[in-house]
Each structure stands twice: as C-alpha cells, then as structure tokens.
Design a protein around this motif. Sequence first.
Motif, PDB file in Angstrom:
ATOM      1  N   ILE A  85       2.754  -2.675  16.646  1.00 45.19           N
ATOM      2  CA  ILE A  85       3.029  -3.292  15.345  1.00 45.19           C
ATOM      3  C   ILE A  85       2.992  -2.122  14.274  1.00 45.19           C
ATOM      4  CG2 ILE A  85       2.180  -4.554  13.469  1.00 45.19           C
ATOM      5  CD1 ILE A  85       1.258  -6.796  15.684  1.00 45.19           C
ATOM      6  N   SER A  86       1.771  -1.129  14.513  1.00 45.93           N
ATOM      7  CA  SER A  86       1.588   0.093  13.758  1.00 45.93           C
ATOM      8  C   SER A  86       2.860   1.128  13.915  1.00 45.93           C
ATOM      9  CB  SER A  86       0.337   0.739  14.079  1.00 45.93           C
ATOM     10  OG  SER A  86      -0.964  -0.135  14.017  1.00 45.93           O
ATOM     11  N   GLU A  87       3.257   1.199  15.094  1.00 48.16           N
ATOM     12  CA  GLU A  87       4.247   2.113  14.957  1.00 48.16           C
ATOM     13  C   GLU A  87       5.830   1.534  14.720  1.00 48.16           C
ATOM     14  OE1 GLU A  87       4.253   5.312  16.455  1.00 48.16           O
ATOM     15  OE2 GLU A  87       2.134   5.117  17.277  1.00 48.16           O
ATOM     16  N   SER A  88       6.007   0.159  14.776  1.00 48.15           N
ATOM     17  CA  SER A  88       7.018  -0.230  14.102  1.00 48.15           C
ATOM     18  C   SER A  88       6.930  -0.074  12.661  1.00 48.15           C
ATOM     19  CB  SER A  88       7.260  -1.718  14.267  1.00 48.15           C
ATOM     20  OG  SER A  88       7.335  -1.916  15.806  1.00 48.15           O
ATOM     21  N   PHE A  89       5.870  -0.322  12.062  1.00 43.72           N
ATOM     22  CA  PHE A  89       5.776  -0.176  10.661  1.00 43.72           C
ATOM     23  C   PHE A  89       5.835   1.253  10.091  1.00 43.72           C
ATOM     24  CE2 PHE A  89       2.716  -4.150  10.048  1.00 43.72           C
ATOM     25  CZ  PHE A  89       3.809  -5.047  10.215  1.00 43.72           C
ATOM     26  N   ILE A  90       5.403   2.108  10.898  1.00 44.38           N
ATOM     27  CA  ILE A  90       5.419   3.567  10.482  1.00 44.38           C
ATOM     28  C   ILE A  90       6.861   3.903  10.733  1.00 44.38           C
ATOM     29  CG2 ILE A  90       4.901   6.059  11.429  1.00 44.38           C
ATOM     30  CD1 ILE A  90       2.128   4.518  12.459  1.00 44.38           C
ATOM     31  N   LYS A  91       7.613   3.957  11.727  1.00 45.76           N
ATOM     32  CA  LYS A  91       9.042   3.918  11.730  1.00 45.76           C
ATOM     33  C   LYS A  91       9.855   3.542  10.561  1.00 45.76           C
ATOM     34  CE  LYS A  91      12.877   3.930  14.837  1.00 45.76           C
ATOM     35  NZ  LYS A  91      13.493   3.613  16.166  1.00 45.76           N
ATOM     36  N   VAL A  92       9.801   2.123  10.268  1.00 50.19           N
ATOM     37  CA  VAL A  92      10.377   1.730   9.184  1.00 50.19           C
ATOM     38  C   VAL A  92      10.011   2.382   7.984  1.00 50.19           C
ATOM     39  CG1 VAL A  92      11.007  -0.405   7.901  1.00 50.19           C
ATOM     40  CG2 VAL A  92      10.819  -0.663  10.520  1.00 50.19           C
ATOM     41  N   LEU A  93       8.976   2.070   7.334  1.00 52.03           N
ATOM     42  CA  LEU A  93       8.354   2.766   6.279  1.00 52.03           C
ATOM     43  C   LEU A  93       8.498   4.353   5.881  1.00 52.03           C
ATOM     44  CD1 LEU A  93       5.313   0.196   5.510  1.00 52.03           C
ATOM     45  CD2 LEU A  93       7.563   0.155   4.520  1.00 52.03           C
ATOM     46  N   THR A  94       8.302   4.946   6.956  1.00 52.66           N
ATOM     47  CA  THR A  94       8.493   6.321   6.634  1.00 52.66           C
ATOM     48  C   THR A  94      10.164   6.566   6.417  1.00 52.66           C
ATOM     49  OG1 THR A  94       7.029   7.005   8.230  1.00 52.66           O
ATOM     50  CG2 THR A  94       8.493   8.703   7.828  1.00 52.66           C
ATOM     51  N   GLY A  95      10.839   5.833   7.031  1.00 55.19           N
ATOM     52  CA  GLY A  95      12.264   5.810   6.581  1.00 55.19           C
ATOM     53  C   GLY A  95      12.579   5.477   5.101  1.00 55.19           C
ATOM     54  N   VAL A  96      12.073   4.530   4.597  1.00 50.81           N
ATOM     55  CA  VAL A  96      12.239   3.838   3.382  1.00 50.81           C
ATOM     56  C   VAL A  96      11.470   4.772   2.287  1.00 50.81           C
ATOM     57  CG1 VAL A  96      11.957   1.989   1.899  1.00 50.81           C
ATOM     58  CG2 VAL A  96      12.571   1.546   4.193  1.00 50.81           C
ATOM     59  N   PHE A  97      10.284   5.210   2.361  1.00 49.21           N
ATOM     60  CA  PHE A  97       9.532   5.510   1.330  1.00 49.21           C
ATOM     61  C   PHE A  97       9.321   7.178   1.212  1.00 49.21           C
ATOM     62  CE2 PHE A  97       8.274   1.231   1.214  1.00 49.21           C
ATOM     63  CZ  PHE A  97       8.475   1.020   0.070  1.00 49.21           C
ATOM     64  N   HIS A  98       9.395   7.730   2.354  1.00 51.12           N
ATOM     65  CA  HIS A  98       8.835   9.210   2.253  1.00 51.12           C
ATOM     66  C   HIS A  98       9.833  10.088   1.225  1.00 51.12           C
ATOM     67  CE1 HIS A  98      12.288  10.342   4.871  1.00 51.12           C
ATOM     68  NE2 HIS A  98      12.223  11.650   4.468  1.00 51.12           N
ATOM     69  N   LYS A  99       9.030  11.207   0.668  1.00 53.51           N
ATOM     70  CA  LYS A  99       9.828  11.774  -0.478  1.00 53.51           C
ATOM     71  C   LYS A  99      10.974  12.771   0.377  1.00 53.51           C
ATOM     72  CE  LYS A  99       6.987  12.913  -4.444  1.00 53.51           C
ATOM     73  NZ  LYS A  99       6.296  13.835  -5.094  1.00 53.51           N
ATOM     74  N   ARG A 100      12.046  12.746  -0.440  1.00 49.49           N
ATOM     75  CA  ARG A 100      13.100  13.628   0.088  1.00 49.49           C
ATOM     76  C   ARG A 100      12.867  15.141  -0.444  1.00 49.49           C
ATOM     77  NH1 ARG A 100      13.349   8.393   1.419  1.00 49.49           N
ATOM     78  NH2 ARG A 100      15.094   8.031   2.694  1.00 49.49           N
ATOM     79  N   VAL A 101      13.404  16.155   0.079  1.00 50.08           N
ATOM     80  CA  VAL A 101      13.536  17.408  -0.445  1.00 50.08           C
ATOM     81  C   VAL A 101      14.613  17.397  -1.638  1.00 50.08           C
ATOM     82  CG1 VAL A 101      13.923  19.737   0.240  1.00 50.08           C
ATOM     83  CG2 VAL A 101      12.962  18.649   1.893  1.00 50.08           C
ATOM     84  N   ALA A 151       0.828  -1.188   0.151  1.00 48.24           N
ATOM     85  CA  ALA A 151      -0.024   0.146   0.134  1.00 48.24           C
ATOM     86  C   ALA A 151       0.798   1.256  -0.034  1.00 48.24           C
ATOM     87  CB  ALA A 151      -1.121  -0.088   1.218  1.00 48.24           C
ATOM     88  N   VAL A 152       2.016   1.129   1.026  1.00 46.91           N
ATOM     89  CA  VAL A 152       2.764   2.686   0.941  1.00 46.91           C
ATOM     90  C   VAL A 152       3.680   2.701  -0.025  1.00 46.91           C
ATOM     91  CG1 VAL A 152       4.911   3.360   2.174  1.00 46.91           C
ATOM     92  CG2 VAL A 152       2.833   2.446   3.443  1.00 46.91           C
ATOM     93  N   ARG A 153       3.980   1.410  -0.809  1.00 47.47           N
ATOM     94  CA  ARG A 153       4.831   1.467  -2.076  1.00 47.47           C
ATOM     95  C   ARG A 153       3.958   2.152  -3.254  1.00 47.47           C
ATOM     96  NH1 ARG A 153       5.244  -3.008  -5.238  1.00 47.47           N
ATOM     97  NH2 ARG A 153       4.819  -4.153  -3.391  1.00 47.47           N
ATOM     98  N   ALA A 154       2.613   1.973  -3.081  1.00 47.79           N
ATOM     99  CA  ALA A 154       1.946   2.402  -4.359  1.00 47.79           C
ATOM    100  C   ALA A 154       1.553   3.951  -4.357  1.00 47.79           C
ATOM    101  CB  ALA A 154       0.368   1.711  -4.148  1.00 47.79           C
ATOM    102  N   LEU A 155       1.633   4.478  -3.057  1.00 45.74           N
ATOM    103  CA  LEU A 155       1.566   6.105  -2.731  1.00 45.74           C
ATOM    104  C   LEU A 155       2.232   6.854  -3.874  1.00 45.74           C
ATOM    105  CD1 LEU A 155       1.527   5.878   0.783  1.00 45.74           C
ATOM    106  CD2 LEU A 155      -0.580   6.066  -0.432  1.00 45.74           C
ATOM    107  N   SER A 156       1.585   7.719  -4.310  1.00 47.82           N
ATOM    108  CA  SER A 156       2.195   8.819  -5.353  1.00 47.82           C
ATOM    109  C   SER A 156       3.111   9.732  -4.626  1.00 47.82           C
ATOM    110  CB  SER A 156       1.137   9.512  -6.389  1.00 47.82           C
ATOM    111  OG  SER A 156       0.182   9.854  -5.493  1.00 47.82           O
ATOM    112  N   SER A 157       2.650  10.079  -3.600  1.00 45.19           N
ATOM    113  CA  SER A 157       3.014  11.168  -2.979  1.00 45.19           C
ATOM    114  C   SER A 157       3.450  11.063  -1.431  1.00 45.19           C
ATOM    115  CB  SER A 157       2.514  12.506  -2.987  1.00 45.19           C
ATOM    116  OG  SER A 157       2.444  13.035  -4.345  1.00 45.19           O
TER     117      SER A 157
END
Length: 229
Positions: free
Chosen positions: A205-221, A163-169
């Motif tokens: 579990i939610s907090e663990s996923f949020i921490k990891v996936l935010t680091g992997v997928f969020h848009k950089r400046v 789901a996160v990989r499919a996000l456009s932004s």
Amino acid sequence: MELSNPNHPLLKRLLLEAPGTYHHSLIVGNLAEIACEAVGGNYLLARIGAYYHDIGKLKRPFYFKENQIIEEDPHNKITPTLSALIIISHTKDGVEIGKEYKLPRQVLDIIKQHHGTTKVAFFYGKALSQNQQVSEEKFRYDGPIPQSKEAAIVMLADSVEAAVRALSSPTPQIIEATIRNVIQEKLLDGQLNNSDLTFKELEIISESFIKVLTGVFHKRVSYNIFEDS
C-alpha cells in the motif's frame, strides 16, 4: 458503478458546495482503488467509499481547510473544543446524509470508520497551548476503527493525501517519508487492528501511494522559456 457517475446528485452537491473536498475525494478514490487492487481487496468498493467518505462536510464546508477560499478561518472565532466537535461531527453527518441518499451499508461503514478513533491533534494542541483543562477523548473521533481492508485503505489514502498536499516543498524523498510516517502513526495508534491488513500488505500500500502521489505533487524544475539555448 452507478455511484461512481459524476452526475450522481450527491457528487454534484459536493462539487458545487464543497469543491475542495470533491477534488480531494477524487484523488483519495484513485489512491484507494490502486492500493486495494494491489492487495486483493474490493477495489471498486474502496473507490466508491472514498468518493463519498467526506460528504458530511457538506453540512459546514467552510470549516474545512480545502474549502476555504478566503483567508479568514472561521475556527479563529471559536474555541478549540468547538472546532474539534465540528470536525469530528463530519463522520456522523456523513452517515446521516448517506442514508438520505440511500447509499449502501458498505459505503456508510466506510464513511463512519474512515477516521477510526484518531485524535484531532491540531485543535487538541491548540487547547493545551491555551492552558485549557481538556480531555483527550473529547478530541478523538467516535469510531469504530476500520473493520475491513477497504475502510482501512480509505483511511490511509485520506490521511496521506492530506499530509502530502500540505507539504511546502514536496520532493520525492519528503513525499515518501511523509507517507510512511502517516501509515506508521495509524498502525501505532491501533487504528488498523481490526482491518486484517498484514505488514506485507502495508508495504505494498505504501509503495502504491508513493508512486501515485510523487507523480501528482512533487515539485517540477522551473525552466526559463526565454533563455537562449
């Protein structure tokens, strides 16, 4: 530990024949391990189960989005019902392949259970849009729903990663909302009923996923390296 070796014949096949699925499975493995350890589960089993959870996709790799290296989607040439059947079959195919490679029962259970009885919503919606008379049951996985914490965590890790990989932004806020929505949907659909996970553990579990996936997928400046200081 032997099953985690990248040189395992099945993992090497996955890398060569379904590279998108291979890389997806590595991320799911990291997510599952971290979350499982946080709630006191068998984190090694969760990681190994995640590595092999999608091996059934080896049978028809290009019918799965992560392995489509060309723009032409083979699903465009077949009916939504057949598409759903192919997608749903990858859990059964995975168990068969796993048995050939003598994977342990606990890993086979995760392969079989990692989608529970969830609905292949995209193709179900596509069938309805084409005014087809279809039964929702034909668009659901065979199950069973996860019977352990480890299988449930692999299910959740698999779903949130996709789901996160499919996000456009993917901003941190959108990533968090997506993860929480996915977990809530699985809970409301009854997919976690036999997993023994508590609400408190789901929050961990939610907090663990949020921490990891935010680091992997969020848009950089984006910085202009040629701009004068």
